[in-house]
Design an enzyme around this catalytic site. Sequence first.
Site, mmCIF file in Angstrom:
data_model
loop_
_atom_site.group_PDB
_atom_site.id
_atom_site.type_symbol
_atom_site.label_atom_id
_atom_site.label_comp_id
_atom_site.label_asym_id
_atom_site.label_seq_id
_atom_site.Cartn_x
_atom_site.Cartn_y
_atom_site.Cartn_z
ATOM 1 N N LEU A 33 16.438 83.996 18.259
ATOM 2 C CA LEU A 33 16.518 83.090 19.725
ATOM 3 C C LEU A 33 15.962 81.423 19.576
ATOM 4 O O LEU A 33 15.139 81.680 18.777
ATOM 5 C CB LEU A 33 16.184 84.013 21.071
ATOM 6 C CG LEU A 33 16.240 85.541 21.052
ATOM 7 C CD1 LEU A 33 15.407 86.364 22.372
ATOM 8 C CD2 LEU A 33 18.148 85.339 21.458
ATOM 9 N N HIS A 34 16.869 80.805 20.479
ATOM 10 C CA HIS A 34 16.387 79.488 20.530
ATOM 11 C C HIS A 34 16.516 79.698 22.018
ATOM 12 O O HIS A 34 17.072 80.286 22.784
ATOM 13 C CB HIS A 34 17.505 78.448 19.215
ATOM 14 C CG HIS A 34 19.252 78.965 19.584
ATOM 15 N ND1 HIS A 34 20.179 78.092 21.132
ATOM 16 C CD2 HIS A 34 19.881 79.265 18.283
ATOM 17 C CE1 HIS A 34 20.954 78.933 20.800
ATOM 18 N NE2 HIS A 34 21.064 79.557 19.464
ATOM 19 N N HIS A 37 20.429 80.046 24.071
ATOM 20 C CA HIS A 37 19.842 81.485 24.265
ATOM 21 C C HIS A 37 18.606 81.626 25.771
ATOM 22 O O HIS A 37 19.400 82.115 26.939
ATOM 23 C CB HIS A 37 18.850 82.076 23.729
ATOM 24 C CG HIS A 37 19.747 82.677 21.812
ATOM 25 N ND1 HIS A 37 19.869 82.127 20.705
ATOM 26 C CD2 HIS A 37 21.605 83.579 22.040
ATOM 27 C CE1 HIS A 37 20.676 82.840 20.251
ATOM 28 N NE2 HIS A 37 21.036 82.956 21.147
ATOM 29 N N GLN A 61 32.218 91.885 14.214
ATOM 30 C CA GLN A 61 32.714 90.703 14.635
ATOM 31 C C GLN A 61 32.760 90.258 13.317
ATOM 32 O O GLN A 61 32.916 89.090 13.481
ATOM 33 C CB GLN A 61 32.499 90.607 15.596
ATOM 34 C CG GLN A 61 30.822 89.915 15.455
ATOM 35 C CD GLN A 61 30.068 89.234 17.268
ATOM 36 O OE1 GLN A 61 29.867 90.399 17.824
ATOM 37 N NE2 GLN A 61 30.091 88.041 17.153
ATOM 38 N N GLY A 147 27.627 80.945 26.381
ATOM 39 C CA GLY A 147 27.928 79.727 26.527
ATOM 40 C C GLY A 147 28.995 79.550 26.106
ATOM 41 O O GLY A 147 30.024 79.806 25.839
ATOM 42 N N ILE A 176 23.875 73.342 24.908
ATOM 43 C CA ILE A 176 22.805 72.984 24.854
ATOM 44 C C ILE A 176 22.401 72.380 23.292
ATOM 45 O O ILE A 176 23.094 72.591 22.695
ATOM 46 C CB ILE A 176 21.451 73.826 24.845
ATOM 47 C CG1 ILE A 176 21.385 74.888 26.126
ATOM 48 C CG2 ILE A 176 19.879 73.651 25.423
ATOM 49 C CD1 ILE A 176 21.210 73.698 27.218
ATOM 50 N N SER A 185 22.544 76.276 17.510
ATOM 51 C CA SER A 185 22.927 77.460 16.863
ATOM 52 C C SER A 185 21.827 78.143 15.781
ATOM 53 O O SER A 185 21.659 78.282 15.263
ATOM 54 C CB SER A 185 24.112 76.947 16.101
ATOM 55 O OG SER A 185 24.766 78.835 15.410
ATOM 56 N N ARG A 187 22.948 79.841 13.111
ATOM 57 C CA ARG A 187 23.524 79.631 12.110
ATOM 58 C C ARG A 187 22.615 77.674 11.320
ATOM 59 O O ARG A 187 22.826 77.869 10.305
ATOM 60 C CB ARG A 187 25.270 79.306 11.827
ATOM 61 C CG ARG A 187 25.368 81.506 12.257
ATOM 62 C CD ARG A 187 26.843 80.802 11.823
ATOM 63 N NE ARG A 187 27.469 82.312 11.204
ATOM 64 C CZ ARG A 187 28.287 83.008 12.559
ATOM 65 N NH1 ARG A 187 27.901 82.184 13.517
ATOM 66 N NH2 ARG A 187 28.124 84.241 12.586
HETATM 67 P P1 AMP Z 1 25.131 84.411 19.789
HETATM 68 O O1 AMP Z 1 23.899 84.877 19.765
HETATM 69 O O2 AMP Z 1 24.862 82.867 18.666
HETATM 70 O O3 AMP Z 1 26.201 85.298 20.098
HETATM 71 O O4 AMP Z 1 25.176 83.508 21.628
HETATM 72 C C1 AMP Z 1 25.245 84.138 22.374
HETATM 73 C C2 AMP Z 1 24.940 83.654 23.500
HETATM 74 O O5 AMP Z 1 25.007 81.869 23.802
HETATM 75 C C3 AMP Z 1 26.486 83.810 23.195
HETATM 76 O O6 AMP Z 1 27.403 83.877 25.365
HETATM 77 C C4 AMP Z 1 26.676 81.854 23.335
HETATM 78 O O7 AMP Z 1 27.906 81.358 23.799
HETATM 79 C C5 AMP Z 1 25.553 81.355 23.584
HETATM 80 N N1 AMP Z 1 24.673 80.020 22.989
HETATM 81 C C6 AMP Z 1 24.893 80.292 21.818
HETATM 82 N N2 AMP Z 1 24.363 78.708 21.233
HETATM 83 C C7 AMP Z 1 24.944 78.109 22.171
HETATM 84 C C8 AMP Z 1 24.511 76.702 22.498
HETATM 85 N N3 AMP Z 1 23.712 75.276 22.462
HETATM 86 N N4 AMP Z 1 24.042 76.125 23.943
HETATM 87 C C9 AMP Z 1 25.696 77.084 25.221
HETATM 88 N N5 AMP Z 1 25.655 78.339 24.364
HETATM 89 C C10 AMP Z 1 25.473 79.042 23.298
#
Ligand code: AMP
Length: 286
Positions: A33-34, A37, A61, A147, A176, A185, A187
Amino acid sequence: MEVIESVRRMQERAEALRAQGKTIALVPTMGYLHEAHLELMRIGRRHADTLIISIFVNPIQFGPTEDFERYPRDPEADLKKAESVGVDIVFMPGVEDMYPEGFQTTVSVRKLTKHLCGLSRPGHFDGVCTVVAKLFNITKPHIAVFGQKDYQQLAVISRMVMDLNMDIQIIGAPIIREPDGLAMSSRNAYLSEKERTSALSLKKSLDLAQEMFWQGERDAQKIRDEMVKLIQSYPDTEIDYVSICDPITLEEVSELGDGTLVALAVWIGRTRLIDNKVIEVQDTNS
Ligand code: AMP
């Protein structure tokens, strides 16, 4: 804060919450988490009585050559961060519980997935839709927050919810960014210092598109060409796609207008990053 690992237990808990008349917000994540999130969670928090987040790196996925194995994971840190924003329940299932032997059902959104990331990641959105549909059935939310950074994912899930009459309100949360513009991200953790600089090319090229639009340019090909040039001027970049498209259908357009989506995916070394921007008309009041 409760941590639930079992699918069955999560379903029972969600059912009990609903029976008590509580509204439920869900924020699905893959963990590590960042701040972005956490922002989604704050939005979820404001919209319901109970905030559930899921942490699950969803194997179906990821393509066979993608980064499922090396995807960053840090459950302990994740739990602390979740607690700090008032999460009520963290649902962290195991892969075997989510995909027991004999599993064979897929949710597929046909047309929206034929563009952007769907082209270079075949099967990716089937994996996303399938796991999100499962998470909806397990956590029984009234609302779910996604997001806009994953613009296509948000569009595909909104479509799935409409098409399958899922009684869930989908909320899109703004992108964000780090102070220098890089979209947050999980990543980004893969990037070396040098790659981190090259990663700025994504946001810079989106800003260039917006700037060219403000200067009066409407030709998508010309704007794409300049974006490509800018990205290629940074080392270790390889463009997967730069798409200028309709924000609803995601089909390519030849001319930009207010609300046109500019979306891109770029390899920075071995890391594939995505970003996007919805083109705006200039605010004449500022
Ligand atoms: P993930 O853990 O990468 O699958 O992301 C989980 C949720 O966080 C998804 O709905 C993403 O679109 C959202 N998310 C990830 N990074 C960002 C960001 N920089 N800004 C907005 N939403 C984000």
